[in-house]
Scaffold this motif. Sequence first.
Motif, PDB file in Angstrom:
ATOM      1  N   SER A  89      93.810-125.302  21.606  1.00 24.87           N
ATOM      2  CA  SER A  89      93.404-126.648  21.190  1.00 24.87           C
ATOM      3  C   SER A  89      91.981-126.965  21.666  1.00 24.87           C
ATOM      4  N   GLU A  90      91.568-126.360  22.782  1.00 23.72           N
ATOM      5  CA  GLU A  90      90.222-126.640  23.292  1.00 23.72           C
ATOM      6  C   GLU A  90      89.160-125.946  22.444  1.00 23.72           C
ATOM      7  N   ASN A  91      89.597-124.970  21.691  1.00 20.36           N
ATOM      8  CA  ASN A  91      88.642-124.160  20.965  1.00 20.36           C
ATOM      9  C   ASN A  91      89.059-124.029  19.500  1.00 20.36           C
ATOM     10  N   PRO A  92      89.025-125.149  18.760  1.00 21.28           N
ATOM     11  CA  PRO A  92      89.536-125.118  17.391  1.00 21.28           C
ATOM     12  C   PRO A  92      88.571-124.414  16.450  1.00 21.28           C
ATOM     13  N   PRO A  93      89.036-124.051  15.267  1.00 21.96           N
ATOM     14  CA  PRO A  93      88.147-123.420  14.291  1.00 21.96           C
ATOM     15  C   PRO A  93      87.031-124.395  13.892  1.00 21.96           C
ATOM     16  N   VAL A  94      85.953-123.848  13.448  1.00 21.18           N
ATOM     17  CA  VAL A  94      84.849-124.685  12.980  1.00 21.18           C
ATOM     18  C   VAL A  94      84.591-124.349  11.514  1.00 21.18           C
ATOM     19  N   TYR A 139      86.922-130.662   9.811  1.00 18.50           N
ATOM     20  CA  TYR A 139      86.923-129.467   8.952  1.00 18.50           C
ATOM     21  C   TYR A 139      86.311-129.720   7.568  1.00 18.50           C
ATOM     22  N   GLN A 140      85.290-130.555   7.516  1.00 18.36           N
ATOM     23  CA  GLN A 140      84.564-130.814   6.254  1.00 18.36           C
ATOM     24  C   GLN A 140      85.445-131.427   5.177  1.00 18.36           C
ATOM     25  N   TYR A 141      86.545-132.049   5.608  1.00 13.44           N
ATOM     26  CA  TYR A 141      87.416-132.674   4.618  1.00 13.44           C
ATOM     27  C   TYR A 141      86.655-133.803   3.939  1.00 13.44           C
ATOM     28  N   GLY A 142      86.689-133.814   2.642  1.00 12.27           N
ATOM     29  CA  GLY A 142      85.966-134.849   1.887  1.00 12.27           C
ATOM     30  C   GLY A 142      84.577-134.403   1.491  1.00 12.27           C
ATOM     31  N   MET A 162      91.404-129.212   1.379  1.00 13.68           N
ATOM     32  CA  MET A 162      92.426-130.169   0.949  1.00 13.68           C
ATOM     33  C   MET A 162      93.583-130.240   1.934  1.00 13.68           C
ATOM     34  N   THR A 163      94.345-131.324   1.827  1.00 12.42           N
ATOM     35  CA  THR A 163      95.525-131.474   2.679  1.00 12.42           C
ATOM     36  C   THR A 163      96.718-130.823   1.991  1.00 12.42           C
ATOM     37  N   HIS A 164      97.811-130.792   2.702  1.00  9.25           N
ATOM     38  CA  HIS A 164      99.051-130.221   2.162  1.00  9.25           C
ATOM     39  C   HIS A 164      99.492-130.898   0.883  1.00  9.25           C
ATOM     40  N   LEU A 165      99.497-132.221   0.915  1.00  7.36           N
ATOM     41  CA  LEU A 165      99.997-132.943  -0.251  1.00  7.36           C
ATOM     42  C   LEU A 165      99.070-132.720  -1.443  1.00  7.36           C
TER      43      LEU A 165
END
Lengths: 1021, 251, 146
Positions: free
Chosen positions: A819-824, A716-719, A725-728
């Motif tokens: 789960s087979e078709n997650p967001p992009v 998910y383009q994290y970073g 961002m993550t939860h924390l």
Amino acid sequence: MNLQKTTEKTGSVMVVGAGVAGIQASLDMANAGYFVHLVDNSTSVGGLMAQLDKTFPTNDCAMCVISPFLVEVGRHLNINIISNSEVESLEGQAGAFHATVRNDPRYIDIEKCTACGQCRQICPVTAINEFDCGLDLRKAIYIKYPQAVPLAYAIDRSACIGCGLCEKACLAEAISYADTPRRTVLNVGAVILSMGSSVYDPSGLDTLAYGRHPNIVTSLEFERILSASGPYKGHLMRPYDREIPEKIAWLQCVGSRDINRAGHGYCSSVCCMYAIKQTMIAKEHVSTPLDAAVFYMDMRTYGKDFDKYYTRAKDEKHVRFIRSRIHTIEPLKNGDLNIRYVLESGDVQEETFNMVVLSAGLSPPPSAIALAGRLGIDLNAYHYAQTADIRPVNTSREGIYVCGAFQGPKDIPQSVMEASAAAASATETLADVRWTQTKVRELPAEVDFSGQKPRIGVFVCNCGINIGGVADVPAIREYARSLPHVIHVEDNLFTCSQDTQEKIKQVLVEKGINRVVVASCSPRTHEPLFQETLREAGLNKYLFEMANIRDQNTWVHMASPAKATAKAKDLVRMAVAKAAYIEPLPQVMLDVTNSVLVVGGGVAGMEAALGVARQGYQAWLVERGHQLGGMARQLRSTWQGEPVAPYLSDLIDAVHRHEHIQIFMETQVVHVTGTIGNFTTTLVTQDDEGKEKSTVIPHGAAILATGGHEYAPTEYQYGAHPSVMTHLEFDVAATKQDNRLLSAKLAVFIQCVGSRSAERPYCSRVCCTHSLKSALWLKTINPDVQIFILYRDIRAYGFRESLYQKAREAGVQFIRFESENPPVVSLTPGDPSEPNSSRLSLTVTDHILQRPIILNPDLVVLASAILPNENKKLFEAFKVPANADGFLVEAHAKLRPVDFASEGLFLAGLAHYPKTIDESIAQAKAAVSRTMNIVSKTAIMVGSVIAVVNPERCAVCLTCVRTCPYGIPRIDPEKGHAVIAAVECHGCGVCASECPGKAIALKHFTDEQINAKTDALFQAA
Amino acid sequence: METSFQPKILAFLCNWCAYAGADLAGVSRLQYPPNIRVIRTMCSGRVDPLFAIRALKEGFDGVFVGGCHIGDCHYQDGNVYTLKRMDMLARLLDISGIGRKRIRLVWASAAEAQPYADSVTDFTASITASGPLDRSRQTLALAGLSRALATPRLRWLVGIDRQVTERSNVYHEKTDTAHFQRVMQEAVETEYHKAMIQEIISQAPANVRELAEKTGLPVYTVSLRLNDLERNAQAELRGHEGRTPRFAAAA
Amino acid sequence: MSDAFEPTIIAFCCKYCAYAAADLAGSMRLSYPANIKISQVPCTGRVDIVHLLKAIEDGADGVYVAGCMEGDCHFVSGNLKALKRVTCVKKTLAELGMEPERVEMFNLSSAMGPRFAEIAIEMTDRIRKLGPSPVRRQPQPEAAAE
């Protein structure tokens, strides 16, 4: 006993409600130096768990797991079970309460009743069998279930007509019609409420037709149907016509997550799992194919190993899971049931089943609500005890604690955990009166019979007419006289009665009997009693053997008295043969080091260390990093909205200030030796200059709270973009009032990032709640923000469901994905001269609309998985196991959730499994309570039924080392043979049977003793 | 109207009142139908409901019991027990479909020749109107009644009724009559149902639907009663036909 | 001939499950043949090959080991070890020309009283059909001497 001034602090405590939580709390406190009054309004202890057939996710038999606990609580010298009683009032204050308890008559003398059941057989009055949920009848005189503790009948006065027949049938003279209600005032220092749960009654839900057709049952009724001791003896049949069902439907959320009809807005937390369990067990119960379908809204398998269980049901057992809403159930003439339901898409479907199970939710028992009112404690909107997240077992009234399902709907391990936590909290302020109210049995010294030939006394029981009415007891008695080494025989009407015990003691001394055989009922229920008598007569308690001639003979061979007599003789001969070989097994006292090592300086570790210190014992707190606080440093608030930062800084402060806590920062555990009560651990501390300093710590127990951390997403383009961002990170940003949050116009939360995947097939438990909480916070900051939560199942268990409700009310939109078709998530390049000007674009396939939705969020929050911290070396040093996901493995998933299989070692917090902060605190306190069972004592007794190595025969082949399920045997390089620590051995005897050199013997079950029994059986006549 | 039917009626008369009353009727030459056959007992309290069922089984169409008036019993209150038993028997007969009309309890003193004769006349007329008892269709019911009336439960309950409701139960109270009646009714129904089921499965194993058809009970009632029998080791699951379990009398 | 044959069967039952199930069968008053005599062990893992062979040598017509359900062993895995040993003894018996069916392993939970009775019936029937142990048919000088 001295009369005490009642305003003084007392070392007695009261536990109200004797289900599994109450039992655990009682045992913990009684074993740690307090006298416990265990009050229950039913005739026996055990609660709801005793009614269950199996337990998830291990499919353990519920009765098998709980009954040893029942027996222990029943025989504990420092637990006073007050059954059939209600607490009427509680005066005084924490430390010195006066509880008025009303003891309702049971009309049976518990001391005299032998639970033989003669009364039940002749009682002419029937009543609904509540234990079997009304699927069956019982008599007006009844026992809840065969393994009940106290093991005694009771008369249901509301059904009884007072005919007096039971008194005529009771040879033990246990019936006492003159019983009247009694009131007792108990002086107690603290009170724990563990009144548990009742199961929601679906009769009010008209569309489900419950009560209108017998083939529509509640989940608890279905447990009884599955149970081998239930109405159908474990054969799966539907009630109406006893046909074996071909198709069964389970309907979830009956009386849960339903404000409109049931008035229960919360999730009952356990139904998804028990429904899955029931589908699997039901399939195992029938030889013909069974189609199981579960109709549900969200599958909430959020606990340890729960998701794997769900997957197994789906993929291996082919259970159908249908996401839907139920419209109506319509009973058909032939006993089948037609279900109309609405799919997610809005399509209405119909299907016919042979039987329907309503997964009924939990609700607090009315009697518990009433009691809470009398005690003046705050309840929440749903009448559960209100607690704060940072004090998860404290009620609103000081000195009163709560645990188990009365605090909120929860499963067994969570209840047990809280029970121990409540025990620790309740006794914290009573540390200075520990061991002041407890009783110690004064016993004569054990007589030394060494060198003497066996002189065996045989006591044959008539058990009223239970044995004597079938088998020829005088003949058995005279037969016993003819057996080798037997010098005394007698038969008794009731061998277990108090007066017979006194007589036996006398005769043992007078005749110099040094081995005792009792031929009566089962050692499971009565061996401890007879052993106590032996001990009081100065005999070691292992100089005893039982022949089970009732439960396993006259009760099952009633129709063939001659055979029963012959078999009883065989069993007595076998017992006498073994008795000739048994030897005393003296126990050895080992001193205990009264301190606890805690590894990990997060919330769980600090709470544990502080708990130990407040109990008055030294705690050594070891943290490998340079600061305390762990993951909580980044958390903003608990799920109920309590701020974490002030709590954490107070906690760190308290830990630093407490005189009984020594903190080792930047320190690692490198070596551990020793066993329960006496461990020696070597710590290595890195000082500022990078030099290593070693410290050796002696401790009686250890708690591992090594924590976890957030998964760093690669998806998910994290970073790649600062607004992903993550939860924390979200929490930290929220605390800083970060503009990325404040200015967001469209925020998207993506759930299950790194969880419930092939790589990490577990649910991280906390993320759904966290997303809901964060979304609501964003909405309060900026009501115009548009929020989407992309999820697979919303797992807002328990009262956390209220956040889900609020989020929907606040306009948060929920889109489910597969789960087979997650967001992009993709990046659209922005102005190349401006850093971070690229824009986020997100595509998700809406499951209902069946088409992709494209969003352009300016904030993407990832519900990132929780991973256990890497601690391979540490776990190896303590020899504690971790599962495939890296989480520590407890001794038993249900009843020992904070213990390791190795005695003296305990676990808490995220190292065990992802959990919210309140759950971590509870588990840490629970671990404290468990260590108190060890370190509050000056010495522990070890020995008895354990394996011992004969060094001469040991070939150091390592077979025992490999076979022991607990890894206890080790090779002592100095001695040159295997050694088995008496204090650690569990006594199963596997090593003794595997040892090729016959170098190991299991005491009390030696080859000689086992073979003597076999020989005796076949060398008859 | 069919008038050729001549019912057979068995009467149990107590020695001190009803039998003496019958004698007096004879001495007084009172006329009443000849269908009645009398067995003399010392007290009507001697009449076991099982005697009545036996009579019905063996060819009688009605059973008449005569005793002293309440309060006049030669044995103080034997007739009150008769009353309780006959009441239980009446309930059972109603449940079985045979109907309480097949029995009659009458108090007649030694002096009440006319009332005695009138009762006999009336009962004979009533039985005649009811027609013969069709034993071929009532085999199961009669067997069930015998079994039920032989159970210690019913025998104990009917015997203890007065002790607990009129004098004092073991708690030194009087048991509420309505409560006792509910217990009694429940006992009577379930014991009779179970008795019929036992009767059938003692001959051959059967499934729930077969049992329902033969006993005329609702399917679920059979299921519940079987449960009761299983718990007391009087019936057991004995094999399956497809998905249908069969039940047999316990070995 | 075999109608009159009443086999003697020894059952090694673990304390936590099978023995408890046998007690429950008693509480539930289930009836099963009196031919079964139980010898209690803490765990079926304690049942040694030697104990099984000893029983056969002593003249047992049948021997069985009854432990917890697989995966439910109170001592983690003792029942799996017991199964291995039972399998081994079966093999040995076959090699000796004796019916391996005389020895068996069963798993049941403590709540399965009815299953305990079923097993007892099943095993007694099986051994009845097999007839007396060939060991028993031999004269036993030792026993005679006693």
